[in-house]
Scaffold this motif. Structure first.
Motif, PDB file in Angstrom:
ATOM      1  N   VAL A 130       0.861  -1.184   0.000  1.00 56.55           N
ATOM      2  CA  VAL A 130       0.000   0.000   0.000  1.00 56.55           C
ATOM      3  C   VAL A 130       0.896   1.232   0.000  1.00 56.55           C
ATOM      4  O   VAL A 130       1.703   1.418   0.914  1.00 56.55           O
TER       5      VAL A 130
ATOM      6  N   SER B 278      -5.295   5.520   1.631  1.00 56.86           N
ATOM      7  CA  SER B 278      -5.645   4.096   1.746  1.00 56.86           C
ATOM      8  C   SER B 278      -4.989   3.467   2.967  1.00 56.86           C
ATOM      9  O   SER B 278      -5.613   2.685   3.690  1.00 56.86           O
TER      10      SER B 278
ATOM     11  N   GLU C  83      -6.701   1.809   6.301  1.00 55.84           N
ATOM     12  CA  GLU C  83      -6.339   0.463   6.736  1.00 55.84           C
ATOM     13  C   GLU C  83      -5.882   0.460   8.199  1.00 55.84           C
ATOM     14  O   GLU C  83      -6.221  -0.448   8.963  1.00 55.84           O
TER      15      GLU C  83
ATOM     16  N   GLU D 297       2.443  -8.095   0.387  1.00 52.45           N
ATOM     17  CA  GLU D 297       2.929  -6.737   0.591  1.00 52.45           C
ATOM     18  C   GLU D 297       4.425  -6.699   0.859  1.00 52.45           C
ATOM     19  O   GLU D 297       5.081  -5.709   0.563  1.00 52.45           O
TER      20      GLU D 297
END
Length: 134
Positions: A46, A51, A55, A70
């Motif tokens: 991310v 965003s 999260e 990720e």
């Protein structure tokens, strides 16, 4: 097999372990962190501050962080907090493995079990106050 070397030098916004730490930082520290460029280290890192902020709010609300490719492609992890006596973050308990062995739905269902284990560990370490025994 999980290769911890991949996570050793990851930025704080990458992976369940890092996101859990970031979620429990002071709001000003989070704001300061989100002003820097958020680098991608794997396919689904991310990198959008808005965003990531959303999260982190979800992490605090649900009590766990989830990572899907990720840190490294094909790896998933779920991290929960170990609490200190004041309710703050003292350590992190993480379940990690290859995505093909850890489908997302079953992994999410493990969150409550991992949170229970974290609570038991916190109590055993006397990091959180224990209820008086009868």
């Amino acid at each position: 097999r999980v290769n911890i070397e991949a996570a050793n030098n990851s930025p704080l916004h990458v992976g369940s372990f890092g996101k859990l730490h970031l979620a429990y930082l002071d709001a000003r520290e989070v704001d300061r962190y989100l002003r820097q460029p958020l680098l991608a280290v794997a396919p689904y890192t991310v990198t959008d501050p808005a965003s990531l902020r959303a999260e982190l709010e979800a992490v605090r609300a649900q009590g766990y962080a989830l990572s899907d490719s990720e840190v490294e492609a094909g790896m998933r992890s779920l991290s929960v907090p170990l609490r200190d006596a004041g309710g703050g973050l003292a350590a992190v308990l993480t379940l990690a493995g290859p995505a093909f062995r850890m489908p997302l739905s079953p992994l999410r269902r493990q969150a409550s079990r991992l949170k229970a284990a974290a609570a038991a560990i916190s109590a055993a370490w006397s990091m959180v106050p224990q209820a008086p025994s009868a």
